[in-house]
Design a protein around this motif. Sequence first.
Motif, PDB file in Angstrom:
ATOM      1  N   VAL A   1       1.911   1.960 -12.378  1.00  0.00           N
ATOM      2  CA  VAL A   1       1.410   3.301 -12.067  1.00  0.00           C
ATOM      3  C   VAL A   1       2.026   4.319 -13.028  1.00  0.00           C
ATOM      4  N   ALA A   2       3.304   4.178 -13.324  1.00  0.00           N
ATOM      5  CA  ALA A   2       3.957   5.103 -14.258  1.00  0.00           C
ATOM      6  C   ALA A   2       3.311   5.018 -15.636  1.00  0.00           C
ATOM      7  N   ARG A   3       3.040   3.812 -16.114  1.00  0.00           N
ATOM      8  CA  ARG A   3       2.404   3.641 -17.425  1.00  0.00           C
ATOM      9  C   ARG A   3       1.007   4.245 -17.437  1.00  0.00           C
ATOM     10  N   LEU A   4       0.241   3.938 -16.395  1.00  0.00           N
ATOM     11  CA  LEU A   4      -1.124   4.447 -16.301  1.00  0.00           C
ATOM     12  C   LEU A   4      -1.122   5.972 -16.237  1.00  0.00           C
ATOM     13  N   ALA A   5      -0.218   6.540 -15.489  1.00  0.00           N
ATOM     14  CA  ALA A   5      -0.128   8.002 -15.374  1.00  0.00           C
ATOM     15  C   ALA A   5       0.174   8.643 -16.723  1.00  0.00           C
ATOM     16  N   ARG A   6       1.056   8.019 -17.508  1.00  0.00           N
ATOM     17  CA  ARG A   6       1.365   8.560 -18.845  1.00  0.00           C
ATOM     18  C   ARG A   6       0.111   8.610 -19.716  1.00  0.00           C
ATOM     19  N   LEU A   7      -0.667   7.536 -19.663  1.00  0.00           N
ATOM     20  CA  LEU A   7      -1.886   7.488 -20.464  1.00  0.00           C
ATOM     21  C   LEU A   7      -2.902   8.514 -19.977  1.00  0.00           C
ATOM     22  N   ILE A   8      -3.095   8.612 -18.685  1.00  0.00           N
ATOM     23  CA  ILE A   8      -4.043   9.585 -18.149  1.00  0.00           C
ATOM     24  C   ILE A   8      -3.631  10.996 -18.555  1.00  0.00           C
ATOM     25  N   ALA A   9      -2.348  11.294 -18.488  1.00  0.00           N
ATOM     26  CA  ALA A   9      -1.861  12.621 -18.885  1.00  0.00           C
ATOM     27  C   ALA A   9      -2.150  12.877 -20.362  1.00  0.00           C
ATOM     28  N   ARG A  10      -1.918  11.873 -21.210  1.00  0.00           N
ATOM     29  CA  ARG A  10      -2.206  12.026 -22.648  1.00  0.00           C
ATOM     30  C   ARG A  10      -3.689  12.274 -22.871  1.00  0.00           C
ATOM     31  N   MET A  11      -4.533  11.501 -22.190  1.00  0.00           N
ATOM     32  CA  MET A  11      -5.977  11.651 -22.360  1.00  0.00           C
ATOM     33  C   MET A  11      -6.448  13.003 -21.839  1.00  0.00           C
ATOM     34  N   ALA A  12      -5.914  13.449 -20.730  1.00  0.00           N
ATOM     35  CA  ALA A  12      -6.318  14.736 -20.157  1.00  0.00           C
ATOM     36  C   ALA A  12      -5.924  15.886 -21.073  1.00  0.00           C
ATOM     37  N   GLN A  13      -4.765  15.780 -21.733  1.00  0.00           N
ATOM     38  CA  GLN A  13      -4.312  16.833 -22.657  1.00  0.00           C
ATOM     39  C   GLN A  13      -5.189  16.875 -23.914  1.00  0.00           C
ATOM     40  N   ALA A  14      -5.699  15.728 -24.314  1.00  0.00           N
ATOM     41  CA  ALA A  14      -6.507  15.651 -25.528  1.00  0.00           C
ATOM     42  C   ALA A  14      -7.946  16.129 -25.302  1.00  0.00           C
TER      43      ALA A  14
ATOM     44  N   ASP B   1       6.641  -4.906  -5.979  1.00  0.00           N
ATOM     45  CA  ASP B   1       6.851  -3.466  -5.860  1.00  0.00           C
ATOM     46  C   ASP B   1       7.271  -2.865  -7.198  1.00  0.00           C
ATOM     47  N   GLY B   2       8.152  -3.553  -7.920  1.00  0.00           N
ATOM     48  CA  GLY B   2       8.597  -3.066  -9.222  1.00  0.00           C
ATOM     49  C   GLY B   2       7.462  -3.006 -10.229  1.00  0.00           C
ATOM     50  N   GLN B   3       6.596  -4.006 -10.220  1.00  0.00           N
ATOM     51  CA  GLN B   3       5.451  -4.014 -11.126  1.00  0.00           C
ATOM     52  C   GLN B   3       4.462  -2.902 -10.773  1.00  0.00           C
ATOM     53  N   ILE B   4       4.273  -2.655  -9.474  1.00  0.00           N
ATOM     54  CA  ILE B   4       3.401  -1.563  -9.046  1.00  0.00           C
ATOM     55  C   ILE B   4       3.939  -0.244  -9.564  1.00  0.00           C
ATOM     56  N   GLU B   5       5.212  -0.008  -9.339  1.00  0.00           N
ATOM     57  CA  GLU B   5       5.868   1.231  -9.775  1.00  0.00           C
ATOM     58  C   GLU B   5       5.719   1.412 -11.287  1.00  0.00           C
ATOM     59  N   ASP B   6       6.038   0.379 -12.055  1.00  0.00           N
ATOM     60  CA  ASP B   6       5.961   0.429 -13.505  1.00  0.00           C
ATOM     61  C   ASP B   6       4.525   0.627 -13.977  1.00  0.00           C
TER      62      ASP B   6
ATOM     63  N   ALA C   1       0.844  -1.199   0.000  1.00  0.00           N
ATOM     64  CA  ALA C   1       0.000   0.000   0.000  1.00  0.00           C
ATOM     65  C   ALA C   1       0.876   1.244   0.000  1.00  0.00           C
ATOM     66  N   THR C   2       1.924   1.226   0.796  1.00  0.00           N
ATOM     67  CA  THR C   2       2.859   2.347   0.842  1.00  0.00           C
ATOM     68  C   THR C   2       3.517   2.543  -0.523  1.00  0.00           C
ATOM     69  N   THR C   3       3.881   1.442  -1.178  1.00  0.00           N
ATOM     70  CA  THR C   3       4.510   1.506  -2.501  1.00  0.00           C
ATOM     71  C   THR C   3       3.583   2.136  -3.529  1.00  0.00           C
ATOM     72  N   ILE C   4       2.325   1.698  -3.565  1.00  0.00           N
ATOM     73  CA  ILE C   4       1.419   2.228  -4.590  1.00  0.00           C
ATOM     74  C   ILE C   4       1.072   3.684  -4.316  1.00  0.00           C
ATOM     75  N   LEU C   5       0.895   4.047  -3.055  1.00  0.00           N
ATOM     76  CA  LEU C   5       0.588   5.442  -2.744  1.00  0.00           C
ATOM     77  C   LEU C   5       1.767   6.352  -3.089  1.00  0.00           C
ATOM     78  N   ALA C   6       2.981   5.887  -2.828  1.00  0.00           N
ATOM     79  CA  ALA C   6       4.170   6.670  -3.182  1.00  0.00           C
ATOM     80  C   ALA C   6       4.287   6.804  -4.702  1.00  0.00           C
TER      81      ALA C   6
ATOM     82  N   LEU D   1       1.797   6.712  -6.871  1.00  0.00           N
ATOM     83  CA  LEU D   1       0.755   7.643  -7.306  1.00  0.00           C
ATOM     84  C   LEU D   1       1.203   9.089  -7.069  1.00  0.00           C
ATOM     85  N   ASP D   2       1.792   9.343  -5.928  1.00  0.00           N
ATOM     86  CA  ASP D   2       2.300  10.691  -5.642  1.00  0.00           C
ATOM     87  C   ASP D   2       3.390  11.097  -6.630  1.00  0.00           C
ATOM     88  N   ARG D   3       4.220  10.148  -7.004  1.00  0.00           N
ATOM     89  CA  ARG D   3       5.361  10.424  -7.872  1.00  0.00           C
ATOM     90  C   ARG D   3       4.950  10.632  -9.336  1.00  0.00           C
ATOM     91  N   TYR D   4       4.006   9.844  -9.832  1.00  0.00           N
ATOM     92  CA  TYR D   4       3.742   9.818 -11.271  1.00  0.00           C
ATOM     93  C   TYR D   4       2.441  10.473 -11.733  1.00  0.00           C
TER      94      TYR D   4
END
Length: 105
Positions: free
Chosen positions: A90-103, A83-88, A7-12, A14-17
């Motif tokens: 979240v980073a991938r999902l954040a990239r997509l959300i950012a692309r969708m939000a910009q569009a 933990d590595g899969q969580i980090e990766d 939980a700490t890993t995913i919340l961190a 989310l904060d990061r990405y």
Amino acid sequence: NAYRAKATTILAALDRYMPPWGFDQRTPGGMFVWVWLPEGMDGKVLLERALVEERVAFVPGEPFFAEVPAANAIRLSYSLPTDGQIEDGVARLARLIARMAQATP
């Protein structure tokens, strides 16, 4: 206790990405985290694109609301991935959300 570190890993992650839209209403509980997307963004549409474009899966939150569905809510599970899969993921999902939000106008 078994999932506290994850939980700490995913919340961190989310904060990061995740882009800062003020959606910071994440509620950890059990084995998943709720994330509120920007207004107007649909979790089902995001999932369709996430599977194809970023190879990331999550659960759209809309079916979990009995009275007023929240299409912009998603559930991210952290019980199975490393933990590595969580980090990766979240980073991938954040990239997509950012692309969708910009569009979105």
